[in-house]
Design a protein around this motif. Structure first.
Motif, PDB file in Angstrom:
ATOM      1  N   LEU A 239     -20.478 -25.750  42.792  1.00 36.04           N
ATOM      2  CA  LEU A 239     -21.603 -26.391  42.113  1.00 36.04           C
ATOM      3  C   LEU A 239     -22.386 -25.389  41.271  1.00 36.04           C
ATOM      4  N   ASP A 240     -23.037 -25.913  40.247  1.00 33.97           N
ATOM      5  CA  ASP A 240     -23.967 -25.131  39.419  1.00 33.97           C
ATOM      6  C   ASP A 240     -25.325 -25.185  40.111  1.00 33.97           C
ATOM      7  N   LYS A 241     -25.551 -24.244  41.024  1.00 34.22           N
ATOM      8  CA  LYS A 241     -26.740 -24.293  41.878  1.00 34.22           C
ATOM      9  C   LYS A 241     -27.994 -23.761  41.194  1.00 34.22           C
ATOM     10  N   THR A 242     -27.827 -23.165  40.010  1.00 36.24           N
ATOM     11  CA  THR A 242     -28.995 -22.635  39.300  1.00 36.24           C
ATOM     12  C   THR A 242     -29.285 -23.410  38.015  1.00 36.24           C
ATOM     13  N   TYR A 243     -28.740 -24.626  37.932  1.00 36.37           N
ATOM     14  CA  TYR A 243     -28.948 -25.414  36.713  1.00 36.37           C
ATOM     15  C   TYR A 243     -30.443 -25.632  36.454  1.00 36.37           C
ATOM     16  N   THR A 244     -30.821 -25.444  35.192  1.00 36.33           N
ATOM     17  CA  THR A 244     -32.207 -25.660  34.767  1.00 36.33           C
ATOM     18  C   THR A 244     -32.214 -26.614  33.580  1.00 36.33           C
ATOM     19  N   GLY A 245     -33.002 -27.659  33.676  1.00 30.80           N
ATOM     20  CA  GLY A 245     -33.069 -28.647  32.608  1.00 30.80           C
ATOM     21  C   GLY A 245     -32.928 -30.051  33.167  1.00 30.80           C
ATOM     22  N   LEU A 246     -32.642 -30.966  32.292  1.00 31.96           N
ATOM     23  CA  LEU A 246     -32.453 -32.370  32.666  1.00 31.96           C
ATOM     24  C   LEU A 246     -31.262 -32.919  31.899  1.00 31.96           C
ATOM     25  N   LYS A 247     -30.325 -33.559  32.604  1.00 28.64           N
ATOM     26  CA  LYS A 247     -29.197 -34.203  31.935  1.00 28.64           C
ATOM     27  C   LYS A 247     -28.989 -35.593  32.511  1.00 28.64           C
TER      28      LYS A 247
END
Length: 893
Positions: free
Chosen positions: A133-141
């Motif tokens: 998983l992308d555990k450091t994702y920042t933003g909104l999708k």
């Protein structure tokens, strides 16, 4: 962290083959809103469980599950991880439903082919699939999409939202993701390919020594012993079988069946073969609803420590049309009032009874409703620090997961009530009633008329049908700690060592109302109770021996509360004599302990059919399977040898070729009805004890089966993986974008399941029980900053329906029950072509808006057709829906 090892060092070259799917490949190539559909296209996977091929799993609890199967060795031998940790299973068999993974957050899928028990413990016999998983994702999708088939059915839609942000000057991070997916069910099969009518029957021209094949494959065929309104298959008394072939239509009309140019006791070629509703009224795809939510909170409490907590909840429901009722041996007395009214007393003079077969069009079709929820909560810590003057890393975690399921089958026949309702008589007032009601007027019995369509009363339906159900609960507690360090160095470089341990506790419980535990034509659910725990410790090392030469080894000590202590190990190495080529090899000793279902299953039953090897007739079977507490762990040895070529003179080109061989001793498997009856008639009398007539008369036979430790399961083959990435400007000056060409293929050289009964069949290329000889997938993508186009071709090679058959048309040898002769054993291969495209809109702000369209099975190719009754198509490797379209939008802010 590299999948397949606990050593945290990105410079370490893994001796174990690893294939990966990147996030861009997932977004551009996924044929549906289900990640498992894309992963299962990888050639390393064969025989996986999907909603498409589990739709008739009425009693196993597996209906609707997407479970990965590496090397066709069984989903229970393929370990699935999430960020290197075990995932809470979705069934008491221990298998994981890929639908429970937060798919929008997956940035990579790693597939380790080859045993990995020394690194990860039991269940990793065939390998490991790790979802990162992308555990450091920042933003909104935000994603949304919808799809439909070329036939206007199979409508589906899906939406997902993910958000992440940091706080406390970047020390903390919050991540939340949720998605919802719905799919309309397809409850009948009106595709043109489903009317092919292929069957395998006993050759009526065969006689010992005349050179004819024992079996023949025929077309334009259908079932003749069970029709929607019933057909008389035999009669006793008077002139025996004088009524055979009388069938009943709308309103009880009396007709005479045309048995065509060729017929057996179960199959007609030509004639009225199309009257049977073979496979036309079985669901093609389930109705499904899936809901997922995942959350993660992490915080850097110190430079060397990050604490985190994760939680996820998945809820799913799958509703299937499991097809019509089947009753092949309804016995009516010659004085049955419905029979007398239909045929007249003169036609029944001196007839004592008739035997009728029906698919009971008047009765509602069986429907399965499987509801499942899976929760998982993880708390842990991880970090990097300095030890022995070198970088080191650690992680520790504790995880609790629980699965709840409710399996319900609607419109199931109660065998005792069927018998009561079938035994109809006239009362003193001349009304047709149940014979049992004469002595017990309050028993609620309503007589049933099997002769025709549109004739069964509502009261009779309500009386004979019920809706059995079972609730199950599976609980898992896992905790582990791992440390990766560099305690010393050799003259060739640093030695990397990882140590750790794990504790796991699994237990199952359930509930079934007493009224649903027995007496039903299918289901007869029983609750399963069981428990075991396991303690493990391991050590792994990667040590350079010379320039370009290193060795990797691991050993794990495992102690099961049920099956005792075992040791697993793995040793491998890499040698890179020059920059352009790397050689690799591994040898591993792996184990798989019996799971709770195999040990403690209280009893599940299902209805199926078998081909009687003596008469050639198709017979219906009620098969019951229970657990076996005497099972011991299965042991496996896997060898892989291969090379990776990355030539300097062709930047972007990578080619890997690996040979693999896995041999499993004491493999935990079980015989199924067709094998049981085949072995009985082959002379292995121990199997005959498992076969009895169905005492209720609802089915022809009753069979008992339980898992046991097989003698051997062996497979070998070659994996080929080649990719080439290059900018378009190499071909066209000043052109933008780049091409990526990727091809994967697996050649299964051998697949043998040997039961220790004196023979073993290599079933590679056998579509009925083994992996195809070749499984392949090729993709070609052209990508620019604005758009991408991807073409995908995938499929399997042609092969045999069963490798147990010996193909011949003349001069066939003497009959051999293990290797009977047949005139045509060939099945065609599959080739599917998909096209995917994306386009990024020129939005002026910081948002990114991308449109996408996927067309699956562009040529609308048919599935692989097989000579079976029911849905006569392969459901594991085939596309059953035909051409489908899916379009949507992805937005990121």
């Amino acid at each position: 962290m590299v999948t397949g090892t606990h050593i945290a060092n990105s410079r370490i070259k893994s001796p174990t083959p690893i294939s990966s799917l990147s996030q861009s490949e997932i977004q551009n190539q996924a044929p549906s809103n289900n990640l498992a559909d894309l992963v299962n296209q990888m050639p390393q996977f064969a025989g996986s469980t999907t909603p498409q091929n589990s739709r008739l799993s009425l009693s196993s609890g597996l209906a609707g599950i997407n479970a990965l199967n590496l090397r066709n060795l069984g989903a229970e031998r393929s370990l699935v991880l999430l960020d290197g940790r075990r995932i809470t299973p979705s069934a008491i068999t221990g298998i994981v439903d890929i639908n429970t993974i937060p798919q929008q957050l997956v940035k990579r899928v790693d597939v380790v082919t080859g045993g990995a028990s020394a690194q990860y413990g039991s269940d990793a016999v065939a390998g490991v699939t790790n979802f990162v998983l992308d555990k450091t994702y920042t933003g909104l999708k935000i994603d949304g999409d919808s799809g439909i088939s070329d036939y206007g059915d199979g409508i589906n839609y899906h939406t997902a939202v993910t958000g992440g942000f940091g706080f406390a000057h970047g020390k903390g991070h919050v991540l939340l993701s949720g998605d919802y997916a719905h799919q309309d069910g397809i409850y009948s099969v009106d595709r043109p390919w489903n009317f092919n009518g292929q069957r395998i029957i006993a050759n009526p021209e065969y006689a010992s020594g005349n050179g004819q094949p024992y079996y023949i494959r025929v077309g334009n065929a259908g079932t003749n012993y069970a029709l929607p309104g019933g057909i008389i298959n035999s009669s006793t008394g008077g002139v025996t079988n004088s009524l055979r072939g009388i069938y009943f239509g709308q309103g009880g009309s009396v007709n005479h069946y045309n048995y065509g140019s060729l017929s057996t006791s179960s199959v007609t070629v030509g004639g009225d073969h199309a009257l049977a509703n073979d496979g036309k009224d079985i669901g093609l795809e389930p109705m499904s609803d899936r809901k997922n939510i995942y959350g993660r909170l992490s915080y850097d409490v110190a430079p060397w420590m990050t604490l985190y907590g994760e939680g996820s909840y998945n809820q799913s429901e799958y509703i299937y049309n499991a097809g019509p009722q089947y009753l092949s041996a309804i016995k009516l007395s010659g004085s049955n009032p419905y029979l007398v009214d239909a045929l007249g007393s003169s036609a029944l003079q001196n007839v004592s009874s008739v035997t009728l077969g029906t698919t009971a069009l008047d009765l509602p079709y069986r429907r399965t409703d499987n509801r499942r929820s899976v929760q998982r909560y993880t708390f842990g810590g991880e970090g990097n620090f300095t030890l022995f003057g070198k970088p080191a890393s650690w992680n520790a975690y504790a995880q609790y997961g629980v699965m709840h399921s409710k399996e319900q089958i609607y419109n199931v026949m109660n065998t005792a009530k069927i018998a009561n309702a079938t035994n109809a008589v006239r009362s003193s007032t001349g009304q047709i009633v149940c014979a049992s009601s004469l002595t017990d007027p309050s028993n609620g019995c309503s007589p049933i008329d099997w002769l025709g369509t549109g004739v069964i009363s509502t009261a009779a339906k309500d009386y004979v049908l019920g809706n059995p159900w079972r609730e199950e609960r599976f609980q898992e507690i896992v905790s582990g700690v791992n440390l990766s360090m560099i305690p010393f160095a050799t003259w060739a470089g640093d030695a990397n060592i990882a140590v750790g341990g794990e504790y796991r506790d699994e237990r199952a419980s359930g509930y079934v109302p007493t009224q649903y535990q027995s007496g039903w034509s299918v289901g007869n659910f029983l609750p399963t109770f069981g428990h075991y725990d396991v303690k493990e410790a391991y050590v792994e090392g990667a040590v350079p021996l010379a320039k370009g030469l290193s060795v990797n080894a691991a050993v794990r000590a495992t102690d099961y509360s049920t099956s005792g202590y075992v040791t697993t190990w793995k040793i491998g190495g890499t040698w890179q004599p020059i920059q352009d080529i790397l050689f690799r090899a591994t040898e591993s000793h792996d184990i798989r302990a019996p799971n709770i279902d195999e040990l403690y299953n209280a009893g599940t039953s299902q209805t199926t059919s078998v081909l009687n090897p003596v008469t050639g007739a198709t017979e219906t079977v009620l098969s019951r399977t229970t657990g076996n507490t005497k099972l011991k762990p299965e042991k496996a040895n896997t060898t892989t040898i291969g090379a990776v070529i990355t030539p300097r003179y062709t930047p972007g080109l990578s080619i890997s070729v690996d040979w693999f061989h896995t041999k499993i001793k004491d493999a935990i498997e079980q015989f199924y009805p067709q094998t049981i009856i085949d072995e009985c008639y082959s002379g292995y009398t121990q199997f005959c004890a498992a076969i009895k007539p169905d005492p209720t008369g609802t089915r022809d036979l009753l069979m008992s089966a339980s898992p046991f430790n097989f003698a051997k399961l062996e497979t070998s083959g070659i994996d080929i993986d080649a990719s080439y990435r290059f900018p378009l400007r190499r071909i066209l000056k000043n052109a933008n974008g780049y091409f990526v060409i990727h091809g994967q293929a697996t050649n299964y050289l051998k697949y043998v399941s040997a039961s220790g009964l004196g023979y073993a069949v290599d079933t590679s290329g056998d579509i009925s029980s083994g992996p195809p000889r070749w499984i392949y997938r090729f993709s070609a993508s052209y990508t620019t900053s604005r758009y991408s186009i991807t073409a995908v071709a995938h499929g399997i090679s042609s092969g045999h329906y069963s490798n147990s058959y010996v193909t011949c048309t003349t001069s066939c040898g003497a009959y051999n029950a293990d290797y009977p002769s047949i005139n045509n054993n060939h099945v065609a291969g599959l080739f599917y072509f998909d096209l995917n495209g994306t386009y990024t809109l020129p939005v002026q702000n910081s948002a990114k808006v991308q449109l996408f369209l996927n067309v699956t099975n562009l040529a609308n190719s048919h599935p692989l057709l097989v000579p079976e009754s029911g849905l006569a198509a392969d459901t594991t490797y085939s596309n059953l829906l035909g051409r489908t379209y899916r379009g949507g939008v992805r937005m990121e802010f």
